[in-house]
Design a protein around this motif. Structure first.
Motif, PDB file in Angstrom:
ATOM      1  N   PRO A  33       0.986  -1.372   0.252  1.00  0.00           N
ATOM      2  CA  PRO A  33       0.117   0.052   0.002  1.00  0.00           C
ATOM      3  C   PRO A  33       1.014   1.257  -0.053  1.00  0.00           C
ATOM      4  O   PRO A  33       1.993   1.075   0.383  1.00  0.00           O
ATOM      5  N   VAL A  34       0.229   2.272  -0.703  1.00  0.00           N
ATOM      6  CA  VAL A  34       0.915   3.703  -0.422  1.00  0.00           C
ATOM      7  C   VAL A  34       0.486   4.391   0.734  1.00  0.00           C
ATOM      8  O   VAL A  34      -0.779   4.652   0.914  1.00  0.00           O
ATOM      9  N   VAL A  35       1.365   4.589   1.610  1.00  0.00           N
ATOM     10  CA  VAL A  35       0.882   5.280   2.868  1.00  0.00           C
ATOM     11  C   VAL A  35       1.689   6.664   3.015  1.00  0.00           C
ATOM     12  O   VAL A  35       3.073   6.422   3.152  1.00  0.00           O
ATOM     13  N   ASN A  36       1.016   7.760   3.085  1.00  0.00           N
ATOM     14  CA  ASN A  36       1.843   8.976   3.302  1.00  0.00           C
ATOM     15  C   ASN A  36       2.592   9.305   4.487  1.00  0.00           C
ATOM     16  O   ASN A  36       1.789   9.127   5.560  1.00  0.00           O
ATOM     17  N   ASP A  37       3.808   9.573   4.517  1.00  0.00           N
ATOM     18  CA  ASP A  37       4.350   9.865   5.703  1.00  0.00           C
ATOM     19  C   ASP A  37       3.901  11.373   6.087  1.00  0.00           C
ATOM     20  O   ASP A  37       3.831  12.090   5.582  1.00  0.00           O
ATOM     21  N   PRO A  38       3.723  11.513   7.474  1.00  0.00           N
ATOM     22  CA  PRO A  38       3.335  12.645   7.850  1.00  0.00           C
ATOM     23  C   PRO A  38       3.975  14.115   7.746  1.00  0.00           C
ATOM     24  O   PRO A  38       3.390  14.913   7.317  1.00  0.00           O
ATOM     25  N   ASP A  39       5.572  13.682   7.708  1.00  0.00           N
ATOM     26  CA  ASP A  39       6.160  14.996   7.665  1.00  0.00           C
ATOM     27  C   ASP A  39       6.206  15.015   6.189  1.00  0.00           C
ATOM     28  O   ASP A  39       6.067  16.544   5.706  1.00  0.00           O
ATOM     29  N   ALA A  40       6.457  14.370   5.271  1.00  0.00           N
ATOM     30  CA  ALA A  40       6.551  14.482   3.979  1.00  0.00           C
ATOM     31  C   ALA A  40       5.154  14.961   3.546  1.00  0.00           C
ATOM     32  O   ALA A  40       5.183  16.055   2.587  1.00  0.00           O
ATOM     33  N   THR A  41       4.247  14.608   4.078  1.00  0.00           N
ATOM     34  CA  THR A  41       2.788  15.235   3.664  1.00  0.00           C
ATOM     35  C   THR A  41       2.584  16.763   4.041  1.00  0.00           C
ATOM     36  O   THR A  41       2.030  17.430   3.173  1.00  0.00           O
ATOM     37  N   ALA A  42       3.093  17.078   5.370  1.00  0.00           N
ATOM     38  CA  ALA A  42       3.095  18.379   5.684  1.00  0.00           C
ATOM     39  C   ALA A  42       3.643  19.287   4.671  1.00  0.00           C
ATOM     40  O   ALA A  42       3.442  20.564   4.303  1.00  0.00           O
ATOM     41  N   ARG A  43       5.239  18.812   4.334  1.00  0.00           N
ATOM     42  CA  ARG A  43       6.049  19.661   3.201  1.00  0.00           C
ATOM     43  C   ARG A  43       5.196  19.632   2.167  1.00  0.00           C
ATOM     44  O   ARG A  43       5.129  20.867   1.147  1.00  0.00           O
ATOM     45  N   ALA A  44       4.478  18.744   1.445  1.00  0.00           N
ATOM     46  CA  ALA A  44       3.889  18.782   0.305  1.00  0.00           C
ATOM     47  C   ALA A  44       2.257  19.577   0.273  1.00  0.00           C
ATOM     48  O   ALA A  44       2.014  20.477  -0.582  1.00  0.00           O
ATOM     49  N   LEU A  45       1.860  19.757   1.538  1.00  0.00           N
ATOM     50  CA  LEU A  45       0.608  20.431   1.623  1.00  0.00           C
ATOM     51  C   LEU A  45       1.059  21.866   1.525  1.00  0.00           C
ATOM     52  O   LEU A  45       0.260  22.575   0.998  1.00  0.00           O
ATOM     53  N   SER A  46       2.162  22.309   2.261  1.00  0.00           N
ATOM     54  CA  SER A  46       2.441  23.616   2.295  1.00  0.00           C
ATOM     55  C   SER A  46       2.753  24.047   0.885  1.00  0.00           C
ATOM     56  O   SER A  46       2.464  25.177   0.542  1.00  0.00           O
ATOM     57  N   ALA A  47       3.498  23.350  -0.047  1.00  0.00           N
ATOM     58  CA  ALA A  47       3.761  23.696  -1.459  1.00  0.00           C
ATOM     59  C   ALA A  47       2.496  23.596  -2.213  1.00  0.00           C
ATOM     60  O   ALA A  47       2.100  24.636  -3.053  1.00  0.00           O
ATOM     61  N   ALA A  48       1.464  22.771  -2.013  1.00  0.00           N
ATOM     62  CA  ALA A  48       0.261  22.890  -2.597  1.00  0.00           C
ATOM     63  C   ALA A  48      -0.585  23.955  -2.227  1.00  0.00           C
ATOM     64  O   ALA A  48      -1.056  24.741  -3.463  1.00  0.00           O
ATOM     65  N   ARG A  49      -0.588  24.446  -1.024  1.00  0.00           N
ATOM     66  CA  ARG A  49      -1.375  25.713  -0.726  1.00  0.00           C
ATOM     67  C   ARG A  49      -0.689  26.857  -1.335  1.00  0.00           C
ATOM     68  O   ARG A  49      -1.527  27.768  -1.594  1.00  0.00           O
ATOM     69  N   SER A  50       0.620  26.743  -1.449  1.00  0.00           N
ATOM     70  CA  SER A  50       0.986  28.018  -2.082  1.00  0.00           C
ATOM     71  C   SER A  50       0.752  28.299  -3.962  1.00  0.00           C
ATOM     72  O   SER A  50       0.630  29.203  -4.118  1.00  0.00           O
ATOM     73  N   VAL A  51       0.268  27.105  -4.151  1.00  0.00           N
ATOM     74  CA  VAL A  51      -0.115  27.083  -5.588  1.00  0.00           C
ATOM     75  C   VAL A  51      -1.690  27.060  -5.827  1.00  0.00           C
ATOM     76  O   VAL A  51      -2.202  27.859  -6.527  1.00  0.00           O
ATOM     77  N   PHE A  52      -2.416  26.259  -5.002  1.00  0.00           N
ATOM     78  CA  PHE A  52      -3.637  26.243  -5.110  1.00  0.00           C
ATOM     79  C   PHE A  52      -4.633  26.884  -4.156  1.00  0.00           C
ATOM     80  O   PHE A  52      -5.740  26.865  -4.268  1.00  0.00           O
ATOM     81  N   GLY A  53      -4.125  27.481  -3.082  1.00  0.00           N
ATOM     82  CA  GLY A  53      -4.782  27.950  -2.085  1.00  0.00           C
ATOM     83  C   GLY A  53      -5.592  27.361  -1.482  1.00  0.00           C
ATOM     84  O   GLY A  53      -5.590  26.214  -1.008  1.00  0.00           O
ATOM     85  N   GLU A  54      -7.005  28.007  -1.501  1.00  0.00           N
ATOM     86  CA  GLU A  54      -7.971  27.260  -0.577  1.00  0.00           C
ATOM     87  C   GLU A  54      -8.515  26.103  -1.327  1.00  0.00           C
ATOM     88  O   GLU A  54      -9.636  25.345  -0.887  1.00  0.00           O
ATOM     89  N   LYS A  55      -8.181  25.858  -2.675  1.00  0.00           N
ATOM     90  CA  LYS A  55      -8.507  24.612  -3.545  1.00  0.00           C
ATOM     91  C   LYS A  55      -7.645  23.560  -3.016  1.00  0.00           C
ATOM     92  O   LYS A  55      -7.694  22.369  -3.786  1.00  0.00           O
ATOM     93  N   THR A  56      -7.000  23.604  -2.203  1.00  0.00           N
ATOM     94  CA  THR A  56      -6.182  22.461  -1.582  1.00  0.00           C
ATOM     95  C   THR A  56      -6.990  21.611  -0.576  1.00  0.00           C
ATOM     96  O   THR A  56      -7.402  22.232   0.003  1.00  0.00           O
ATOM     97  N   LEU A  57      -7.316  20.363  -0.997  1.00  0.00           N
ATOM     98  CA  LEU A  57      -8.128  19.474  -0.172  1.00  0.00           C
ATOM     99  C   LEU A  57      -7.312  18.766   0.780  1.00  0.00           C
ATOM    100  O   LEU A  57      -6.107  17.811   0.452  1.00  0.00           O
ATOM    101  N   THR A  58      -7.644  18.495   2.185  1.00  0.00           N
ATOM    102  CA  THR A  58      -6.968  17.686   3.044  1.00  0.00           C
ATOM    103  C   THR A  58      -7.801  16.345   3.616  1.00  0.00           C
ATOM    104  O   THR A  58      -7.572  15.742   4.211  1.00  0.00           O
ATOM    105  N   ASN A  59      -8.952  16.417   2.829  1.00  0.00           N
ATOM    106  CA  ASN A  59      -9.880  15.441   3.265  1.00  0.00           C
ATOM    107  C   ASN A  59     -10.321  14.645   1.825  1.00  0.00           C
ATOM    108  O   ASN A  59     -11.292  15.245   1.074  1.00  0.00           O
ATOM    109  N   PHE A  60      -9.650  13.700   1.462  1.00  0.00           N
ATOM    110  CA  PHE A  60      -9.890  13.092   0.085  1.00  0.00           C
ATOM    111  C   PHE A  60      -9.846  11.482   0.464  1.00  0.00           C
ATOM    112  O   PHE A  60      -8.852  11.044   0.984  1.00  0.00           O
ATOM    113  N   PRO A  61     -10.929  10.718  -0.084  1.00  0.00           N
ATOM    114  CA  PRO A  61     -10.621   9.306   0.211  1.00  0.00           C
ATOM    115  C   PRO A  61      -9.789   8.653  -0.543  1.00  0.00           C
ATOM    116  O   PRO A  61      -9.136   8.832  -1.709  1.00  0.00           O
TER     117      PRO A  61
END
Length: 389
Positions: A299-327
């Motif tokens: 299975p692909v299981v996202n690491d918490p720290d790497a996810t936080a870094r990716a989330l920060s980058a995504a928010r800088s590009v997509f802003g409020e269109k960045t989703l943190t709740n996705f199945p």
């Protein structure tokens, strides 16, 4: 949504490149033309190139400044063995092969980011752009790892991206925890004694046994696995007898299928319980059963720290269109083998509406070129934030 001007200026080239890849699909470990093009473009941009990992894999390395951190960005390159039925100007020119999962787009977005980062050099550290062959069930990621990918190119973190029809192109989902299920195969042969169809008492009927097995198969998920733990068991292939001999009970029945889970415990349960059911059914009918469970992709299981870094980058590009709740998806991706070697994060980029229901692996599917800019912008932001100058 913020797309750097340099990437926006490159979109004409990148779109033409993506459509060229789409018109010339290549299957896993056969990506000779694709890898040649990727290597040439990376080399022209000034990256250091390494070829041959996983046979047709390409790694482009860009080192800037004196930063000590290194990250890997992965794109898959292969197509699928299926015909393209939709009519478009850049339709597949190869019979029985098409880019039906968007890997042409994944390759293009990562190339776009590499070209931009090589030109701007607004970071300090090392980026390994990993162009992987054979994601579609042929084991390309595992092969690259076995060939020494992370020995040659150590990474402090590794990232993957996949397009997602149904999300808008200005949306990205970045979620910690399970993203994709394990993808395992199971095969079963019931061995009976063939006989005349009018005299079943003189043989041992494997078809009746197979019917009982198939009717009971979903009890593995429905009555053994914890109801709060997702799991899938599907029978996807069945071979028995000959339709030209409808008065013959065959000696054997072959059944095969897939099993999916998100945790090691459930994965173990599926392997054990499918086998228990197969052997128990065979015993009940007085026949034999040969059972094999093949563990293909974790299975692909996202690491918490790497996810936080990716989330920060995504928010800088997509802003409020960045989703943190996705199945999570019950599909699989062998990016999982990379994420076993370094902390990993796998994100979902919108591909726009699923036109006429054309989702992944559909003969009318197409990657949305409007997603090239946002995808390349995300990769760029991730590098510039994680490897700050």
């Amino acid at each position: 949504m913020r797309v750097p001007p340099g990437i926006a200026d490159d979109l004409t080239f990148l779109t033409a490149f993506r459509r060229d890849l789409h018109a010339h699909p290549e299957l896993g470990f056969e990506e000779e033309r694709t890898s040649d093009l990727v290597a040439r473009i990376l080399e022209e941009a000034g990256l250091r190139i390494h070829r041959g990992l996983g046979k047709t894999g390409v790694v482009g390395t860009l080192q800037v400044g004196n930063g000590t951190r290194a990250i890997g960005l992965r794109a898959d390159m292969d197509a699928l063995a299926m015909p393209e039925l939709a009519d478009r100007p850049y339709k597949s020119t190869v019979a029985g092969k098409m880019h039906a999962c968007g890997h042409d787009g994944h390759t293009t977005m990562l190339l776009g980011a590499a070209r931009h980062l090589a030109a701007t050099r607004n970071f300090s550290g090392t980026v390994h752009f990993i162009f992987q062959p054979a994601e579609e069930g042929r084991g390309g990621a595992r092969r690259m790892v076995e060939d020494g990918l992370f020995d040659l190119f150590p990474c402090d973190a590794v990232y993957g991206l996949h397009n997602m029809p149904g999300l808008a192109v200005d949306e990205m989902a970045v979620v910690a925890g399970p993203q994709l299920a394990s993808s395992d195969s199971w095969r079963l042969t019931f061995r009976g004694v063939g006989t005349h169809g009018a005299k079943p008492h003189l043989g041992r009927d494997p078809i009746t046994a197979a019917g009982t097995f198939l009717a009971s198969l979903q009890t593995v998920v429905g009555r053994v696995v914890d109801p709060l733990q997702p799991a899938v068991v599907s029978a996807c292939a069945l071979q028995a007898g000959d339709p030209k001999a409808l008065n013959v009970i065959p000696d054997t029945v072959e059944i095969g299928g897939t099993a999916r889970a998100y945790t090691p415990h459930v994965r173990d349960q599926l392997e054990e319980e499918i086998g228990r059911l197969a052997l128990g059914t065979a015993a009940m009918y007085g026949i034999e059963a040969d059972y094999r469970f093949e563990r293909r992709i974790p299975p692909v299981v996202n690491d918490p720290d790497a996810t936080a870094r990716a989330l920060s980058a995504a928010r800088s590009v997509f802003g409020e269109k960045t989703l943190t709740n996705f199945p999570p998806s019950t599909a699989g991706d062998d990016f999982a083998f990379f994420a076993l070697e370094a902390p990993g994060c796998y994100v979902w980029l919108g591909n726009g509406p699923a036109v006429d229901g054309a989702l992944h692996h559909n003969s009318a599917y197409d990657f949305n070129d409007a997603a090239i800019g946002p995808g390349a912008a995300f990769w760029t932001a991730l590098v510039e934030q994680e490897l700050k100058a």
